[in-house]
Design an enzyme around this catalytic site. Structure first.
Site, mmCIF file in Angstrom:
data_model
loop_
_atom_site.group_PDB
_atom_site.id
_atom_site.type_symbol
_atom_site.label_atom_id
_atom_site.label_comp_id
_atom_site.label_asym_id
_atom_site.label_seq_id
_atom_site.Cartn_x
_atom_site.Cartn_y
_atom_site.Cartn_z
ATOM 1 N N ASP A 185 0.814 -1.222 0.000
ATOM 2 C CA ASP A 185 0.000 0.000 0.000
ATOM 3 C C ASP A 185 0.844 1.268 0.000
ATOM 4 O O ASP A 185 2.002 1.277 0.429
ATOM 5 C CB ASP A 185 -0.959 0.015 1.192
ATOM 6 C CG ASP A 185 -0.235 -0.125 2.533
ATOM 7 O OD1 ASP A 185 0.751 -0.884 2.613
ATOM 8 O OD2 ASP A 185 -0.655 0.522 3.506
ATOM 9 N N GLU A 244 -0.460 -1.835 5.292
ATOM 10 C CA GLU A 244 0.509 -1.728 6.385
ATOM 11 C C GLU A 244 0.447 -0.367 7.046
ATOM 12 O O GLU A 244 0.752 -0.223 8.222
ATOM 13 C CB GLU A 244 1.929 -1.993 5.858
ATOM 14 C CG GLU A 244 2.994 -2.129 6.945
ATOM 15 C CD GLU A 244 3.481 -0.804 7.510
ATOM 16 O OE1 GLU A 244 3.721 -0.713 8.724
ATOM 17 O OE2 GLU A 244 3.620 0.165 6.719
#
Length: 389
Positions: free
Chosen positions: A80, A138
């Site tokens: 991400d 994350e």
């Protein structure tokens, strides 16, 4: 073995750079990483692996099975991006306003794809099964690691390793330690409510801006006067919002921030003192407050046997002088911590800085970038760990 590893990493380097730059131009946030996950899944599928998608909502897990192997190690990459506007001039700059890969997860994903390709080519030399974990979310809490664990990402895994590009170290260096490696990362939100009014008549108001400013200043004493100097803690106020007009004292102010600690007792002390200061200052000025405290990911813990494997592999690759061990713990947070709570684990920083190229900005900076040759060293380490496990 060293020469073979680097030869393979150099062979795949240009393709991995292209993958990284493609992902960099199309950043995705949180669990909404379908495009990036598709790139990872397609890459593993092309290698003939058993691939599972939708793990932890949008994560990808691929298994490289080795005949006769009884051990399984996992290698993890996060996918991400961040909700930040990129301020670089690179040709692969983010094409999406307000979203950018300014923490290096694009490189992590690309490197793990490269590692999968290399290890598939060197499969005959492997003694352990290898699991490739591509994780969403994350950067947000609750993160993707708990969701992936719940969906079985660690089932039958004996050890797990994760790497992170780190521009404060130059390319060609690795850094890690035994025990606490990264901090517990908590967040808090505060609303201080007073009584708004005309800026020319402050005596008729309860000014939440003045009260909030006092609290922000007082909060700087929490660590310096409440935490043992030999312990580690950070309190950062990162948000301060109040008012809409220059001639109006607003009715309330909202604040936000983060607490980073390596020890649970220290975390509890800091949290308590935050609320004590807030209560005292607000009450002294006849204001009220709301205080919401969210405990984040726990401390990322490196297990000694895994660290020994990393340090040995790293020293073989770049020499003892380029392996920074042990480093002091870093107060950044990582949901890799959730894996390290379940099974033996090690998290490693891979040097990605280059002062001559101006690549010096820390992760989450709007001008963050990496020296892409660092990906050679990232792949080399993960390949080396797989081959020696």
């Amino acid at each position: 073995m060293k020469d073979l590893i680097f030869e393979q990493c150099h062979r795949h380097f240009n393709d991995i750079v292209a993958i990284r730059r493609d992902i960099h131009q199309h950043p995705e946030l949180g669990f909404d990483v379908e495009r990036t996950a598709g790139i990872a899944a397609d890459a593993l599928d092309a290698l003939g692996m058993s691939v599972r998608t939708g793990i932890g909502k949008t994560g990808v897990v691929g298994d490289l099975e080795v005949s006769g192997a009884t051990k399984r190690i996992a290698l993890r990459a996060d996918m991400d991006a961040l909700p930040i506007q990129e301020q670089t001039d690179v040709p692969y700059k983010s094409k999406i306003d307000g979203k950018a890969h300014l923490c290096g997860h694009d490189a992590h994903t690309a490197m793990l794809i490269g590692t999968a390709r290399i290890l598939s080519h060197l499969k005959s030399q492997l003694k352990a099964n290898i699991r490739f974990i591509f994780q969403p979310c994350e950067e947000a809490f609750p993160g993707g690691a708990p969701a992936m664990i719940e969906d079985g990402a660690l089932d039958d895994v004996d050890e797990i390793y994760g790497i992170h590009v780190f521009p404060l170290y130059p390319v060609g260096q690795y850094a890690t330690c035994i025990g606490p490696m990264l901090a517990q990362s908590d967040t808090f939100e505060i609303t201080i409510t007073g009584r708004g009014g005309h800026a020319a008549f402050p005596h008729l108001t309860v000014d939440p801006i003045m009260i909030s400013a006092q609290f922000v200043n007082a909060a700087q004493s929490i660590v310096s006067r409440n935490v043992d100097p030999l312990d580690s803690a950070v309190v950062s106020i990162t948000q301060f919002h109040g008012g809409d007009a220059k001639n109006v004292i607003p009715p309330y102010v909202t604040l936000g921030g983060t607490v980073r600690t390596l020890d649970k007792d220290v975390q509890k002390r800091v949290r308590t003192q935050l609320q004590n200061l807030l209560s005292g200052i607000a009450n002294a000025h006849d204001a009220t407050y709301d205080f919401a405290y969210q405990e984040g990911c726990p401390v990322t813990y490196n297990h000694e046997p895994c660290v020994d494997t990393v340090v040995s592999s790293a020293q073989t690759l770049v020499g003892e002088e380029n392996v920074l061990f042990p480093i002091p713990p870093i107060l950044g947070g990582e949901d890799f911590a959730c894996y390290s709570q379940k099974i033996p684990a090690c998290f490693v920083m891979v040097g990605a800085g280059n002062e001559q190229k101006g690549i010096v900005n820390m992760c989450h900076h709007p001008q963050f970038d990496i020296d892409e040759t660092s990906m050679i060293y990232g792949m080399a380490l993960t390949v080396g760990l797989a081959l020696t496990s």
